[in-house]
Design a protein around this motif. Structure first.
Motif, PDB file in Angstrom:
ATOM      1  N   ASP A 334      23.424  43.829  49.837  1.00 27.39           N
ATOM      2  CA  ASP A 334      23.130  42.737  49.211  1.00 27.39           C
ATOM      3  C   ASP A 334      25.087  43.201  50.002  1.00 27.39           C
ATOM      4  O   ASP A 334      25.473  44.037  49.856  1.00 27.39           O
ATOM      5  N   LEU A 335      25.826  42.178  50.137  1.00 26.96           N
ATOM      6  CA  LEU A 335      27.508  41.796  50.044  1.00 26.96           C
ATOM      7  C   LEU A 335      28.001  41.059  48.847  1.00 26.96           C
ATOM      8  O   LEU A 335      27.576  40.145  48.487  1.00 26.96           O
ATOM      9  N   GLU A 336      29.138  42.193  48.270  1.00 24.24           N
ATOM     10  CA  GLU A 336      29.950  41.433  47.426  1.00 24.24           C
ATOM     11  C   GLU A 336      30.810  41.235  47.828  1.00 24.24           C
ATOM     12  O   GLU A 336      32.110  41.804  48.431  1.00 24.24           O
ATOM     13  N   VAL A 337      31.801  40.436  46.856  1.00 24.12           N
ATOM     14  CA  VAL A 337      33.004  39.902  47.300  1.00 24.12           C
ATOM     15  C   VAL A 337      33.345  40.295  45.448  1.00 24.12           C
ATOM     16  O   VAL A 337      33.339  39.903  45.319  1.00 24.12           O
ATOM     17  N   TRP A 338      35.069  40.330  46.997  1.00 24.17           N
ATOM     18  CA  TRP A 338      36.096  40.730  45.349  1.00 24.17           C
ATOM     19  C   TRP A 338      36.632  39.780  44.185  1.00 24.17           C
ATOM     20  O   TRP A 338      36.896  38.482  45.472  1.00 24.17           O
ATOM     21  N   LEU A 339      36.465  39.318  43.449  1.00 23.55           N
ATOM     22  CA  LEU A 339      36.958  37.859  42.872  1.00 23.55           C
ATOM     23  C   LEU A 339      37.886  38.773  41.703  1.00 23.55           C
ATOM     24  O   LEU A 339      37.981  39.696  40.801  1.00 23.55           O
ATOM     25  N   PRO A 340      39.120  38.688  42.074  1.00 25.07           N
ATOM     26  CA  PRO A 340      40.426  38.779  41.122  1.00 25.07           C
ATOM     27  C   PRO A 340      40.559  38.292  40.476  1.00 25.07           C
ATOM     28  O   PRO A 340      41.122  38.879  39.063  1.00 25.07           O
ATOM     29  N   GLY A 341      39.651  37.350  39.538  1.00 32.16           N
ATOM     30  CA  GLY A 341      40.583  36.483  38.050  1.00 32.16           C
ATOM     31  C   GLY A 341      39.319  36.880  37.452  1.00 32.16           C
ATOM     32  O   GLY A 341      39.390  37.503  36.292  1.00 32.16           O
ATOM     33  N   GLN A 342      38.421  37.433  38.061  1.00 31.82           N
ATOM     34  CA  GLN A 342      37.055  38.623  37.290  1.00 31.82           C
ATOM     35  C   GLN A 342      37.443  39.922  37.137  1.00 31.82           C
ATOM     36  O   GLN A 342      37.113  40.936  36.123  1.00 31.82           O
ATOM     37  N   GLY A 343      38.297  40.104  38.344  1.00 33.34           N
ATOM     38  CA  GLY A 343      38.663  41.571  38.491  1.00 33.34           C
ATOM     39  C   GLY A 343      37.667  43.058  39.270  1.00 33.34           C
ATOM     40  O   GLY A 343      37.446  44.151  38.621  1.00 33.34           O
ATOM     41  N   ARG A 344      36.491  41.891  39.849  1.00 32.52           N
ATOM     42  CA  ARG A 344      35.459  42.867  40.437  1.00 32.52           C
ATOM     43  C   ARG A 344      34.972  42.104  41.187  1.00 32.52           C
ATOM     44  O   ARG A 344      35.030  41.653  41.944  1.00 32.52           O
ATOM     45  N   TYR A 345      33.586  43.339  42.163  1.00 29.08           N
ATOM     46  CA  TYR A 345      33.016  42.236  42.956  1.00 29.08           C
ATOM     47  C   TYR A 345      31.520  41.418  42.368  1.00 29.08           C
ATOM     48  O   TYR A 345      31.869  41.900  41.490  1.00 29.08           O
ATOM     49  N   ARG A 346      31.332  40.149  42.824  1.00 29.97           N
ATOM     50  CA  ARG A 346      29.876  39.553  42.672  1.00 29.97           C
ATOM     51  C   ARG A 346      29.576  39.682  44.016  1.00 29.97           C
ATOM     52  O   ARG A 346      29.668  39.050  45.335  1.00 29.97           O
ATOM     53  N   GLU A 396      39.596  32.371  43.528  1.00 26.08           N
ATOM     54  CA  GLU A 396      40.460  33.317  43.220  1.00 26.08           C
ATOM     55  C   GLU A 396      41.257  33.903  43.882  1.00 26.08           C
ATOM     56  O   GLU A 396      42.238  34.554  43.283  1.00 26.08           O
ATOM     57  N   ASN A 397      40.589  34.281  45.495  1.00 27.42           N
ATOM     58  CA  ASN A 397      40.965  35.198  46.421  1.00 27.42           C
ATOM     59  C   ASN A 397      42.747  34.490  46.919  1.00 27.42           C
ATOM     60  O   ASN A 397      43.727  34.645  47.145  1.00 27.42           O
ATOM     61  N   TYR A 398      42.797  33.143  47.084  1.00 33.56           N
ATOM     62  CA  TYR A 398      44.098  32.124  47.279  1.00 33.56           C
ATOM     63  C   TYR A 398      44.555  31.537  46.608  1.00 33.56           C
ATOM     64  O   TYR A 398      45.207  30.457  47.358  1.00 33.56           O
ATOM     65  N   GLN A 399      44.264  31.775  45.229  1.00 30.30           N
ATOM     66  CA  GLN A 399      45.412  30.804  44.097  1.00 30.30           C
ATOM     67  C   GLN A 399      46.548  31.115  44.351  1.00 30.30           C
ATOM     68  O   GLN A 399      47.640  32.253  44.674  1.00 30.30           O
ATOM     69  N   GLN A 400      47.308  30.207  43.783  1.00 34.17           N
ATOM     70  CA  GLN A 400      48.778  30.271  43.815  1.00 34.17           C
ATOM     71  C   GLN A 400      49.875  29.378  42.670  1.00 34.17           C
ATOM     72  O   GLN A 400      48.401  29.446  41.428  1.00 34.17           O
TER      73      GLN A 400
END
Length: 425
Positions: A334-346, A396-400
């Motif tokens: 599984d590849l899990e991407v980081w979601l800063p809004g959730q503060g975890r990998y999904r 989530e990662n590119y939000q301004q």
């Protein structure tokens, strides 16, 4: 599907593989069913041979006017004609019972797959990129998305829970992501396809969703199934075929809508765009020889990782434990991407090698050049990537801070050179 001959030859190894899956021993029961079936086949074949032999002997007895022998033989043939249809029915029933039992059991995990109960027991293999740190409080995608066109309310009004209307800037970003993935994978040797979204029972059985997971699927009124992933259509391209080994590996990719009932996901990810009944995904499928499949699994996973790297998204690779692995998989990354809004990998991609498990269900084989014997191919499948989840990751990662979203460099050619997406785009 499992090979009953391999189970007969090494029942202990089969039961050990099932034990890693948390299942009770099954080999003895399967071997007993097989012995019953084989005994009935032997009896049936002997009965047919004796009927033919006796029928010929009747003529010879009549020719010598041996009426007693002829009468006895005729009575024997009459008895066989009555018994043989029942034997045929018993043999068919025994064969179907064995096939049903074999079809209900999951693939055996490879030796390097960790034993475990659930996602908490998965093994971290690598982390790529540091988690994104923002200069302002990170928001989740369902807070960012509505201003850009993720219309959860209208989707629910149109179709119910777990449906979203995607419009405006979000729709443009969604389209750009899908096309970027297809173009990148094509450059990696995957043939682009547009497969059917509706398939027959045989196709869904071949890739392992039927009969055990019918409740996870949607079915049409004419008896076809909406695909839960393009893996079903793409893998079944080779069903009932004998391929020349020099043609392998075959690599296919497709961007399709996917449909899942999410029957086992009640209460999970009910907000936002993570877990939908209808979503788009770019799928990768490889058909290989047994010797190629190990290297192909790594290659496929690297292709999915390359997409995340090109998008500048932090991620990690996990090796799934036996309790978290799919029914048909022998090993899954599984590849899990980081979601800063959730503060975890999904999870954003799963890449699985299935060995010959699906090939046996599909009767998909290959033949070396110059040889008569065939063997089953190996099949692999992976997400490259789930488009909706990738959109979530970009948001989530590119939000301004002003609510707009910066565009990753890799996507700018697909968005007419735009640097940011906002409500006005």
């Amino acid at each position: 599907m499992h090979d009953i001959r391999a189970i007969r030859e090494n029942p202990a190894a089969f039961d050990a593989g099932l034990a890693k899956r948390g299942l009770e021993p099954q080999a003895a029961e399967l071997v007993a069913l097989d012995e019953k079936r084989r005994a009935l086949i032997t009896e049936l074949q002997a009965g047919l041979a004796r009927r033919n032999e006796a029928s010929k002997a009747i003529g010879a007895a009549k020719a010598t006017k041996d009426e007693a022998t002829a009468a006895a033989l005729m009575a024997e043939v009459a008895g066989l004609k009555e018994r043989l249809p029942a034997l045929e029915a018993e043999e068919k029933e025994a064969g179907e019972a064995l096939e049903a039992r074999l079809a209900s059991l999951p693939n055996l995990p490879y030796d390097d797959v960790p034993k475990g109960a659930d996602e908490d027991d998965n093994a971290l293999m690598a982390t790529v990129g540091a988690p994104t740190v923002l200069a302002f409080p990170a928001r989740e995608h369902d807070a960012i998305g509505p201003a850009l066109g993720l219309d959860f309310e209208t989707g629910a009004m149109l179709s119910g829970a777990r449906f979203t209307l995607v419009r405006g800037a979000a729709a443009k970003l969604h389209r750009a992501l899908g096309q970027f993935m297809l173009d990148t994978l094509e450059a990696q040797g995957y043939e682009q396809t547009i497969p059917p979204l509706l398939v027959r029972d045989e196709a869904v059985f071949g890739t392992g969703q039927l009969p055990k997971f019918a409740e996870d699927l949607f079915r049409t009124t004419d008896g076809r199934w909406l695909i839960p992933t393009a893996e079903v259509s793409l893998t079944n391209i080779v069903r009932e075929q004998i391929l020349a080994e020099e043609e392998l590996p075959l690599r296919f990719t497709a961007l399709t809508a996917c449909f899942r009932s999410e029957a086992g996901a009640a209460g999970r990810d009910t907000r936002g765009f993570i877990r939908q009944h209808q979503f788009e995904k770019v799928e990768m499928v490889s058909i290989t020889t047994p010797e190629q499949s190990e290297a192909e699994h790594e290659r496929m996973t690297r292709c999915a990782e390359g997409l995340l790297t090109a998008l500048g998204l932090p991620f990690r690779r996990m090796k799934l434990c036996t309790g978290d692995m799919g029914f048909t998989a022998a090993r899954t990354y599984d590849l899990e991407v980081w979601l800063p809004g959730q503060g975890r990998y999904r999870e954003i991609s799963s890449c699985s090698t299935c060995g010959d498990f699906q090939a046996r269900r599909m009767n998909a084989r290959c033949r070396p050049a110059g040889e008569k014997a065939t063997r089953f191919v190996h099949t692999l499948n992976g997400s490259g990537l789930a488009v909706g989840r990738t959109l979530v990751a970009v948001l989530e990662n590119y939000q301004q801070e002003d609510g707009s979203v910066a565009i990753p460099e890799a996507l700018k050619p697909y968005l007419n050179g735009l640097n940011r997406l906002g409500p006005a785009n």
